[in-house]
Design a protein around this motif. Structure first.
Motif, PDB file in Angstrom:
ATOM      1  N   VAL A  56     -57.161 -22.248  18.843  1.00  0.00           N
ATOM      2  CA  VAL A  56     -57.257 -21.721  20.203  1.00  0.00           C
ATOM      3  C   VAL A  56     -56.867 -20.246  20.276  1.00  0.00           C
ATOM      4  O   VAL A  56     -57.538 -19.444  20.922  1.00  0.00           O
ATOM      5  CB  VAL A  56     -56.386 -22.545  21.170  1.00  0.00           C
ATOM      6  CG1 VAL A  56     -56.432 -21.967  22.576  1.00  0.00           C
ATOM      7  CG2 VAL A  56     -56.842 -24.003  21.183  1.00  0.00           C
ATOM      8  N   GLY A  57     -55.767 -19.875  19.622  1.00  0.00           N
ATOM      9  CA  GLY A  57     -55.259 -18.511  19.708  1.00  0.00           C
ATOM     10  C   GLY A  57     -55.228 -17.816  18.364  1.00  0.00           C
ATOM     11  O   GLY A  57     -55.897 -18.220  17.414  1.00  0.00           O
ATOM     12  N   GLU A  69     -34.935 -32.605   3.330  1.00  0.00           N
ATOM     13  CA  GLU A  69     -35.744 -33.699   3.873  1.00  0.00           C
ATOM     14  C   GLU A  69     -36.338 -33.378   5.243  1.00  0.00           C
ATOM     15  O   GLU A  69     -37.016 -34.217   5.843  1.00  0.00           O
ATOM     16  CB  GLU A  69     -34.896 -34.975   3.974  1.00  0.00           C
ATOM     17  CG  GLU A  69     -34.415 -35.499   2.628  1.00  0.00           C
ATOM     18  CD  GLU A  69     -35.582 -35.804   1.690  1.00  0.00           C
ATOM     19  OE1 GLU A  69     -36.544 -36.448   2.141  1.00  0.00           O
ATOM     20  OE2 GLU A  69     -35.528 -35.386   0.521  1.00  0.00           O
ATOM     21  N   THR A  70     -36.085 -32.192   5.752  1.00  0.00           N
ATOM     22  CA  THR A  70     -36.557 -31.824   7.087  1.00  0.00           C
ATOM     23  C   THR A  70     -37.841 -31.001   7.004  1.00  0.00           C
ATOM     24  O   THR A  70     -37.948 -30.079   6.196  1.00  0.00           O
ATOM     25  CB  THR A  70     -35.489 -31.004   7.835  1.00  0.00           C
ATOM     26  OG1 THR A  70     -34.316 -31.797   8.006  1.00  0.00           O
ATOM     27  CG2 THR A  70     -35.994 -30.571   9.208  1.00  0.00           C
ATOM     28  N   VAL A  71     -38.799 -31.349   7.845  1.00  0.00           N
ATOM     29  CA  VAL A  71     -40.011 -30.548   8.004  1.00  0.00           C
ATOM     30  C   VAL A  71     -39.828 -29.705   9.260  1.00  0.00           C
ATOM     31  O   VAL A  71     -39.740 -30.232  10.366  1.00  0.00           O
ATOM     32  CB  VAL A  71     -41.268 -31.432   8.141  1.00  0.00           C
ATOM     33  CG1 VAL A  71     -42.510 -30.559   8.329  1.00  0.00           C
ATOM     34  CG2 VAL A  71     -41.429 -32.319   6.915  1.00  0.00           C
ATOM     35  N   LEU A  72     -39.731 -28.400   9.078  1.00  0.00           N
ATOM     36  CA  LEU A  72     -39.541 -27.473  10.193  1.00  0.00           C
ATOM     37  C   LEU A  72     -40.901 -26.891  10.558  1.00  0.00           C
ATOM     38  O   LEU A  72     -41.591 -26.335   9.701  1.00  0.00           O
ATOM     39  CB  LEU A  72     -38.567 -26.371   9.790  1.00  0.00           C
ATOM     40  CG  LEU A  72     -37.965 -25.498  10.896  1.00  0.00           C
ATOM     41  CD1 LEU A  72     -36.746 -24.754  10.367  1.00  0.00           C
ATOM     42  CD2 LEU A  72     -38.959 -24.497  11.461  1.00  0.00           C
ATOM     43  N   ILE A  73     -41.276 -27.039  11.820  1.00  0.00           N
ATOM     44  CA  ILE A  73     -42.587 -26.582  12.280  1.00  0.00           C
ATOM     45  C   ILE A  73     -42.407 -25.637  13.456  1.00  0.00           C
ATOM     46  O   ILE A  73     -41.733 -25.974  14.433  1.00  0.00           O
ATOM     47  CB  ILE A  73     -43.477 -27.769  12.684  1.00  0.00           C
ATOM     48  CG1 ILE A  73     -43.733 -28.658  11.456  1.00  0.00           C
ATOM     49  CG2 ILE A  73     -44.793 -27.287  13.270  1.00  0.00           C
ATOM     50  CD1 ILE A  73     -44.369 -29.976  11.771  1.00  0.00           C
ATOM     51  N   CYS A  74     -43.006 -24.463  13.359  1.00  0.00           N
ATOM     52  CA  CYS A  74     -42.945 -23.460  14.426  1.00  0.00           C
ATOM     53  C   CYS A  74     -44.312 -23.394  15.104  1.00  0.00           C
ATOM     54  O   CYS A  74     -45.326 -23.157  14.445  1.00  0.00           O
ATOM     55  CB  CYS A  74     -42.581 -22.091  13.857  1.00  0.00           C
ATOM     56  SG  CYS A  74     -41.024 -22.070  12.927  1.00  0.00           S
ATOM     57  N   LEU A  75     -44.310 -23.601  16.418  1.00  0.00           N
ATOM     58  CA  LEU A  75     -45.546 -23.626  17.199  1.00  0.00           C
ATOM     59  C   LEU A  75     -45.558 -22.495  18.218  1.00  0.00           C
ATOM     60  O   LEU A  75     -44.502 -22.080  18.697  1.00  0.00           O
ATOM     61  CB  LEU A  75     -45.673 -24.965  17.936  1.00  0.00           C
ATOM     62  CG  LEU A  75     -45.707 -26.222  17.068  1.00  0.00           C
ATOM     63  CD1 LEU A  75     -45.635 -27.465  17.943  1.00  0.00           C
ATOM     64  CD2 LEU A  75     -46.957 -26.245  16.209  1.00  0.00           C
ATOM     65  N   PRO A  76     -46.743 -22.000  18.587  1.00  0.00           N
ATOM     66  CA  PRO A  76     -46.825 -20.973  19.637  1.00  0.00           C
ATOM     67  C   PRO A  76     -46.366 -21.526  20.984  1.00  0.00           C
ATOM     68  O   PRO A  76     -46.396 -22.742  21.215  1.00  0.00           O
ATOM     69  CB  PRO A  76     -48.315 -20.614  19.677  1.00  0.00           C
ATOM     70  CG  PRO A  76     -48.891 -21.149  18.413  1.00  0.00           C
ATOM     71  CD  PRO A  76     -48.064 -22.337  18.040  1.00  0.00           C
ATOM     72  N   GLY A  77     -45.979 -20.635  21.871  1.00  0.00           N
ATOM     73  CA  GLY A  77     -45.512 -21.058  23.184  1.00  0.00           C
ATOM     74  C   GLY A  77     -46.611 -21.314  24.194  1.00  0.00           C
ATOM     75  O   GLY A  77     -46.383 -21.999  25.198  1.00  0.00           O
ATOM     76  N   VAL A  78     -47.813 -20.775  23.964  1.00  0.00           N
ATOM     77  CA  VAL A  78     -48.929 -21.017  24.882  1.00  0.00           C
ATOM     78  C   VAL A  78     -49.287 -22.501  24.808  1.00  0.00           C
ATOM     79  O   VAL A  78     -49.601 -23.008  23.721  1.00  0.00           O
ATOM     80  CB  VAL A  78     -50.151 -20.158  24.510  1.00  0.00           C
ATOM     81  CG1 VAL A  78     -51.315 -20.453  25.451  1.00  0.00           C
ATOM     82  CG2 VAL A  78     -49.793 -18.680  24.543  1.00  0.00           C
ATOM     83  N   PRO A  79     -49.227 -23.227  25.925  1.00  0.00           N
ATOM     84  CA  PRO A  79     -49.402 -24.686  25.869  1.00  0.00           C
ATOM     85  C   PRO A  79     -50.672 -25.150  25.164  1.00  0.00           C
ATOM     86  O   PRO A  79     -50.629 -26.093  24.367  1.00  0.00           O
ATOM     87  CB  PRO A  79     -49.397 -25.087  27.351  1.00  0.00           C
ATOM     88  CG  PRO A  79     -48.550 -24.056  28.011  1.00  0.00           C
ATOM     89  CD  PRO A  79     -48.864 -22.775  27.286  1.00  0.00           C
ATOM     90  N   GLU A  96     -52.390 -23.676  22.847  1.00  0.00           N
ATOM     91  CA  GLU A  96     -52.280 -23.433  21.407  1.00  0.00           C
ATOM     92  C   GLU A  96     -51.307 -24.414  20.766  1.00  0.00           C
ATOM     93  O   GLU A  96     -51.563 -24.961  19.686  1.00  0.00           O
ATOM     94  CB  GLU A  96     -51.831 -21.995  21.153  1.00  0.00           C
ATOM     95  CG  GLU A  96     -52.803 -20.944  21.661  1.00  0.00           C
ATOM     96  CD  GLU A  96     -52.359 -19.530  21.331  1.00  0.00           C
ATOM     97  OE1 GLU A  96     -51.689 -19.343  20.294  1.00  0.00           O
ATOM     98  OE2 GLU A  96     -52.672 -18.610  22.106  1.00  0.00           O
ATOM     99  N   MET A  97     -50.180 -24.629  21.429  1.00  0.00           N
ATOM    100  CA  MET A  97     -49.180 -25.561  20.919  1.00  0.00           C
ATOM    101  C   MET A  97     -49.777 -26.957  20.752  1.00  0.00           C
ATOM    102  O   MET A  97     -49.622 -27.605  19.706  1.00  0.00           O
ATOM    103  CB  MET A  97     -47.990 -25.608  21.869  1.00  0.00           C
ATOM    104  CG  MET A  97     -46.937 -26.649  21.521  1.00  0.00           C
ATOM    105  SD  MET A  97     -45.696 -26.820  22.816  1.00  0.00           S
ATOM    106  CE  MET A  97     -46.683 -27.466  24.171  1.00  0.00           C
ATOM    107  N   LYS A  98     -50.482 -27.429  21.783  1.00  0.00           N
ATOM    108  CA  LYS A  98     -51.059 -28.772  21.744  1.00  0.00           C
ATOM    109  C   LYS A  98     -52.132 -28.886  20.666  1.00  0.00           C
ATOM    110  O   LYS A  98     -52.222 -29.904  19.969  1.00  0.00           O
ATOM    111  CB  LYS A  98     -51.644 -29.122  23.112  1.00  0.00           C
ATOM    112  CG  LYS A  98     -50.597 -29.311  24.198  1.00  0.00           C
ATOM    113  CD  LYS A  98     -51.258 -29.597  25.540  1.00  0.00           C
ATOM    114  CE  LYS A  98     -50.233 -29.759  26.643  1.00  0.00           C
ATOM    115  NZ  LYS A  98     -50.879 -30.002  27.963  1.00  0.00           N
ATOM    116  N   ALA A  99     -52.956 -27.838  20.531  1.00  0.00           N
ATOM    117  CA  ALA A  99     -54.036 -27.887  19.548  1.00  0.00           C
ATOM    118  C   ALA A  99     -53.491 -27.955  18.129  1.00  0.00           C
ATOM    119  O   ALA A  99     -53.960 -28.747  17.305  1.00  0.00           O
ATOM    120  CB  ALA A  99     -54.944 -26.669  19.714  1.00  0.00           C
ATOM    121  N   ILE A 100     -52.494 -27.133  17.815  1.00  0.00           N
ATOM    122  CA  ILE A 100     -51.917 -27.144  16.466  1.00  0.00           C
ATOM    123  C   ILE A 100     -51.181 -28.454  16.217  1.00  0.00           C
ATOM    124  O   ILE A 100     -51.255 -29.029  15.127  1.00  0.00           O
ATOM    125  CB  ILE A 100     -50.978 -25.937  16.274  1.00  0.00           C
ATOM    126  CG1 ILE A 100     -51.779 -24.632  16.331  1.00  0.00           C
ATOM    127  CG2 ILE A 100     -50.244 -26.033  14.937  1.00  0.00           C
ATOM    128  CD1 ILE A 100     -50.922 -23.380  16.242  1.00  0.00           C
TER     129      ILE A 100
END
Length: 230
Positions: A101-102, A113-123, A125-129
């Motif tokens: 999207v963006g 053991e942790t998966v750290l995921i950084c997502l954009p703040g635009v809703p 874009e966040m939902k699509a990723i």
């Protein structure tokens, strides 16, 4: 859920504290953009003790999106500026997650053991990723099963297809439905992506089949050409 200010020290502190609890997943939302106050990746870098480095694959993603936006007449500067390059500068060892999207890629980093995921703040874009890259990973670590499916709809402008998508969301509340325009309105191509979770894989796949079938029938009724993907 923890809210932080756009302060580097606070971001890195919150990330370190969250990682100390050893969750399966840690998600951050926002702060991946090109401006000076987008500090999430810098904070994550400090929390992990990993330097920020320009990531070739992330840079390719940014370049492709900038080129596409220039072709659409959205950008006056169709090249990767230092600000745009910032979106491809990730903590060492990261994996970029494509953003349909963006411009800013999402970021995946494993810490023990942790998966750290950084997502954009635009809703959007966040939902699509999340739908494209994260939902399946979470399903693998849970007792729930994940299924997805896609349709390519041609010949129906997105505004004309939107009521059908809205109706599908109401009819099938357990499914996540996302539209991704693939062309200009005059030659409209829209990919509809559907995903869901269920206790059994057969149940999840059955739900996807039901939603895809309904969307396919409605798109054809509106005069569209429809192709199932995958």
């Amino acid at each position: 859920m923890t809210l932080t200010a756009d302060e580097l020290e606070e971001i890195s502190k919150v990330v370190r504290e969250a990682l100390a609890r050893k969750p399966d997943f840690l998600l951050t939302v926002g702060g991946l953009g090109p401006t000076y106050d987008d500090k999430t990746l810098q904070g994550v870098s400090e929390a992990l003790g990993k330097p920020l480095k320009l990531h070739p694959e992330a840079l390719r993603m940014v370049e492709e999106k900038v080129r596409w936006m220039a072709e659409q007449g959205v950008l006056r500067k169709p090249w990767v500026t230092p600000e745009r390059e910032k979106m491809a500068t990730l903590p060492e060892g990261s994996k970029p997650l494509s953003n349909p999207v963006g411009t800013a890629p999402g970021v995946l980093i494993r810490k023990d053991e942790t998966v750290l995921i950084c997502l954009p703040g635009v809703p959007s874009e966040m939902k699509a990723i999340f739908s494209l890259h994260v939902a399946g990973l979470m399903a693998e670590r849970s007792n729930l099963k994940y299924a997805e499916g896609s349709l390519l709809v041609e010949g129906i402008p997105e505004p004309d297809l939107s009521p059908t998508i809205d109706e599908a969301v109401k009819r099938f509340p357990s499914a996540y439905i996302k539209s991704h325009p693939k062309g200009e309105e005059a030659t409209s191509k829209i990919e509809l992506h559907v995903s869901t979770f269920a206790e059994k894989l057969e149940e999840a796949e059955g739900k996807i089949g039901e939603v895809i079938g309904w969307l396919e029938a409605e798109a054809k009724r509106l005069g569209g050409n429809v192709k199932r993907l995958g």
